[in-house]
Design a protein around this motif. Sequence first.
Motif, mmCIF file in Angstrom:
data_model
loop_
_atom_site.group_PDB
_atom_site.id
_atom_site.type_symbol
_atom_site.label_atom_id
_atom_site.label_comp_id
_atom_site.label_asym_id
_atom_site.label_seq_id
_atom_site.Cartn_x
_atom_site.Cartn_y
_atom_site.Cartn_z
ATOM 1 N N GLU A 28 0.818 -1.201 0.000
ATOM 2 C CA GLU A 28 0.000 0.000 0.000
ATOM 3 C C GLU A 28 0.855 1.254 0.000
ATOM 4 O O GLU A 28 0.408 2.314 -0.429
ATOM 5 C CB GLU A 28 -0.941 -0.094 1.199
ATOM 6 C CG GLU A 28 -1.379 1.172 1.824
ATOM 7 C CD GLU A 28 -0.800 1.269 3.204
ATOM 8 O OE1 GLU A 28 -0.704 2.396 3.685
ATOM 9 O OE2 GLU A 28 -0.443 0.238 3.803
ATOM 10 N N PRO A 31 1.607 2.981 -4.121
ATOM 11 C CA PRO A 31 0.725 3.825 -4.930
ATOM 12 C C PRO A 31 0.479 5.184 -4.310
ATOM 13 O O PRO A 31 0.501 6.198 -4.995
ATOM 14 C CB PRO A 31 -0.566 3.015 -5.026
ATOM 15 C CG PRO A 31 -0.433 1.914 -4.059
ATOM 16 C CD PRO A 31 1.003 1.726 -3.748
ATOM 17 N N ILE A 108 -12.951 -1.917 -8.618
ATOM 18 C CA ILE A 108 -12.517 -0.743 -7.861
ATOM 19 C C ILE A 108 -12.337 -1.093 -6.384
ATOM 20 O O ILE A 108 -11.326 -0.773 -5.773
ATOM 21 C CB ILE A 108 -13.530 0.404 -8.027
ATOM 22 C CG1 ILE A 108 -13.485 0.938 -9.456
ATOM 23 C CG2 ILE A 108 -13.220 1.529 -7.050
ATOM 24 C CD1 ILE A 108 -14.587 1.933 -9.778
ATOM 25 N N ALA A 109 -13.315 -1.797 -5.824
ATOM 26 C CA ALA A 109 -13.262 -2.083 -4.388
ATOM 27 C C ALA A 109 -12.104 -3.010 -4.057
ATOM 28 O O ALA A 109 -11.500 -2.905 -2.987
ATOM 29 C CB ALA A 109 -14.579 -2.693 -3.928
ATOM 30 N N GLY A 111 -9.306 -3.189 -5.624
ATOM 31 C CA GLY A 111 -8.013 -2.601 -5.947
ATOM 32 C C GLY A 111 -7.315 -3.266 -7.109
ATOM 33 O O GLY A 111 -6.100 -3.170 -7.243
ATOM 34 N N GLY A 133 -13.108 8.634 -3.709
ATOM 35 C CA GLY A 133 -11.682 8.613 -3.987
ATOM 36 C C GLY A 133 -11.231 7.530 -4.930
ATOM 37 O O GLY A 133 -10.071 7.131 -4.897
ATOM 38 N N LYS A 345 -5.227 4.935 -8.465
ATOM 39 C CA LYS A 345 -3.991 4.199 -8.167
ATOM 40 C C LYS A 345 -3.207 3.868 -9.424
ATOM 41 O O LYS A 345 -2.299 3.050 -9.390
ATOM 42 C CB LYS A 345 -4.343 2.913 -7.422
ATOM 43 C CG LYS A 345 -4.806 3.188 -6.012
ATOM 44 C CD LYS A 345 -5.280 1.905 -5.364
ATOM 45 C CE LYS A 345 -6.607 2.110 -4.684
ATOM 46 N NZ LYS A 345 -7.497 0.993 -4.809
ATOM 47 N N ARG B 44 -13.323 3.995 2.238
ATOM 48 C CA ARG B 44 -12.944 4.768 1.049
ATOM 49 C C ARG B 44 -12.020 3.935 0.183
ATOM 50 O O ARG B 44 -11.348 3.038 0.665
ATOM 51 C CB ARG B 44 -12.247 6.066 1.435
ATOM 52 C CG ARG B 44 -13.185 7.139 1.953
ATOM 53 C CD ARG B 44 -12.394 8.371 2.346
ATOM 54 N NE ARG B 44 -11.638 8.887 1.202
ATOM 55 C CZ ARG B 44 -12.108 9.765 0.329
ATOM 56 N NH1 ARG B 44 -13.311 10.241 0.478
ATOM 57 N NH2 ARG B 44 -11.372 10.191 -0.673
ATOM 58 N N PHE B 45 -11.986 4.250 -1.111
ATOM 59 C CA PHE B 45 -11.220 3.423 -2.042
ATOM 60 C C PHE B 45 -9.734 3.771 -2.081
ATOM 61 O O PHE B 45 -8.904 2.939 -2.323
ATOM 62 C CB PHE B 45 -11.749 3.590 -3.472
ATOM 63 C CG PHE B 45 -13.114 3.041 -3.652
ATOM 64 C CD1 PHE B 45 -13.420 1.787 -3.180
ATOM 65 C CD2 PHE B 45 -14.086 3.767 -4.296
ATOM 66 C CE1 PHE B 45 -14.677 1.265 -3.347
ATOM 67 C CE2 PHE B 45 -15.348 3.257 -4.476
ATOM 68 C CZ PHE B 45 -15.641 2.004 -3.999
#
Lengths: 502, 309
Positions: A28, A31, A108-109, A111, A133, A345, B44-45
């Motif tokens: 994490e 990005p 999206i959720a 990633g 976001g 991202k 949140r993403f």
Amino acid sequence: MKKGWMGTTAVLLTASLLAAGCGSKGNEEKPSASANGSQGASPSASASGSAKTEENVNLVWYTIGTPPKDLKKVNDAVNDYIKDKIHATVEMKLLDWGDYSQKMQIIIASGEPYDIAFTSSWANDYFGNAKKGAFYELDGLLEKEGKGAKEALNPAFLEGTKVNGHNYGLPTNKELPQQRVFRFNKTLVDKYKLDLSQVKTIQDLEPLLKTVKENEPGLNPIPGKIAEFLPFDLPINDLPFIGVPLDTKEYKLINVWDTPEAMSYLETVHKYYQAGYFPKDVATQTDAGDYFKTGKWLVDVADAQPYADNLWSNDAGYGVVSVPMQDPITFNWSVAGSLQAINAKSKHPEKAMEFLNLLYTDANLVNLIDFGIEGVHYKKTGEQSKDAIPDSGYGFPAFTTGNMMLTYLNTNDPADKWEKFKEFNDSATSAPLLGFQADTSSITTEIANLKNAKDSTYNALFSGTIDPKDNLPKVNKKLKDSGLDKVMAELQKQIDAWRASK
Amino acid sequence: MRTFFRDLNKNKAFLTMVLPGAIWFIVFCYLPMPGALLAFKQYRFDQGGFFAALLHGEWTGFKNFEFLFRAEDAYIITRNTVLYNLVFIFLGLALSVSMAIILFNLTQKRWAKFYQTAMFLPYFLSWVIVSYFAFSFLSVDKGILNHILAWFGAEPIQWYADKTYWPFILVFMSMWKSVGYSSVIYLAAISGIDKSYYEAAMIDGASKWQQTTRITVPLIKPMMIILTILAIGGIFRADFGLFFQIPRDSGLLFPVTNVIDTYVYRSMKVLGDFGLASAAGFYQSVVGFVLVIGANWFVKKVNEEQALF
């Protein structure tokens, strides 16, 4: 004996969980760091970008539409074309209409890496995702890599798709405003010599409906649910009872369903329902059937664009004519009818923007993506016109991407089609709340309740199935009990703050 | 440790059999467990993937749960969910056990097989398809039921606008779809009963009814108790397809068709908030868990042998 087992399993489980947690934590960092870098200090980010130009960047692009057979072929042609221009290739991934929202939500959720994705007010919710976001902020990119796109677009497109003052998606250059129209089956209009020049509101339809119902007893003149047009702008589209009048000066929110306009509209549709102008089960109809094919209809409601009558007549195989209910107005949701966004991202946001920019400035590329390879998927019939080759194995929804004004026309399209689109866009007035985005985080409970309250009556009321005289006051009371006042007060506060900041 | 390996070796056949199921549970039920944290977070993403969002999301306490309880309709959706499920569980139990006993007692085994298959079939249909079956009966102008009513000279009924009939329609549809499946489970249990019990009873002159009440029912009682306790765990979970598809999402029927799952679905369609959705799921699971424990405790009080754990 049993205890021993349980203990071992528990230890194993915890270990695997910890491993999973650590793994993700390591990933994490990257990005977020690169995102900060490119937003804050753009020179350094672009420097590292240009250093990498030698190795080709591959962009993953999810967009909506039925995957055609020749997608790979066209994708290769696209890559051949753009490789030297922007030193990047793109991998086009089309997801079918019905699956798109759901699949994107998971992508999206979870990633999953991607660079560009289609988003809109009706599929893969643009405003919601931008607020949470999911998308990359484009403001900086639009000044550099996306300059061409910015110039090609009517400024209202970018203004209307701002979320908290920033752009997160690049709208397709197409029709900008909404213009709701009554659409008529010309066969019946001619047969009974109906006078459309007097039609402007739903009330004006009555004599026409009456004539047709009397002469064609087996036919429902209005074949299904029709979208209402009430002169209000809604801060939250799913809650159509909170709005400001379109001609508002003070931007004061009111309960739309508590206005004489709504009552008069609902009484009219109820009268029509009782007179048998609607199908009996219109309130629970999931789809109205293919009445365009059967021709068993007189009037419905649609949103128009220039030369839409031609489009519809082609579709139906007989004449379809329309009469506008309103002048074109630009709403938040009509502006956000179709956008391409960059993943928050994404490792190559600049490249992604360069590619999107080409879609607004390079006619060859847009036509290649929209229509396929010349001679294989379409024939050119003039300087700016083409005919599709039937069953050629390629199709792409042109309205979902880039600059439509650069695309070839169909041979039977009027030559001034795109001119008319520009005029149409320029003629539009802005809805009062254009650019305002509600922040619902402090009123989620009330919105959930209101949405359920709306669902429990909306279809029955707006299809005319139940009498508004008795039911509308009940509905309004229920809305009040579900927290309408609190939601209106909160939205009012946000609208006032938004106006003050403009 | 040594005893552990000895156990492992001794039971390796059983353990191998249980392995696929165990893996399924670990992957789909235990590994996603930390996701329940989402119920207490603002999701949140843009925080570098799901796990990061899970770990670093802002704590919101019980705020995500509020919408379920502060709802204007909170009472109605909870009542509907619980009452329908109670009816489904107990009526389903009665019907499927009686159906299993009838099938077992049919002398023509070929016909028994036929009935069994015919009743089993609806279980495999999706609710979406079933909703169209139902629509062909209930449609206002084209439905079979309204045609029959008209034939008797009665007024047609607006089935999808009149809530009085729906509790019965929903119960009927649910039974029609599920009884075939669960009766097969009971039929299997009955078939496993030692035949000599019945032979002995017949020699003593017991009637079919006496055989059923004195032999069959007592011997499948443990099975009935286990399945019922497990079903009670799902009492806060409504069958979404049944309550959403069959009434065709008709708003006028909400007072009798809106359940927790449909309520959450409708709310999420506007809000799209993972936190709220997780909160609803978490709440349903916790209540289900408590009820399973409670039901088991109750069974244990009455008869220790028959409790599940």
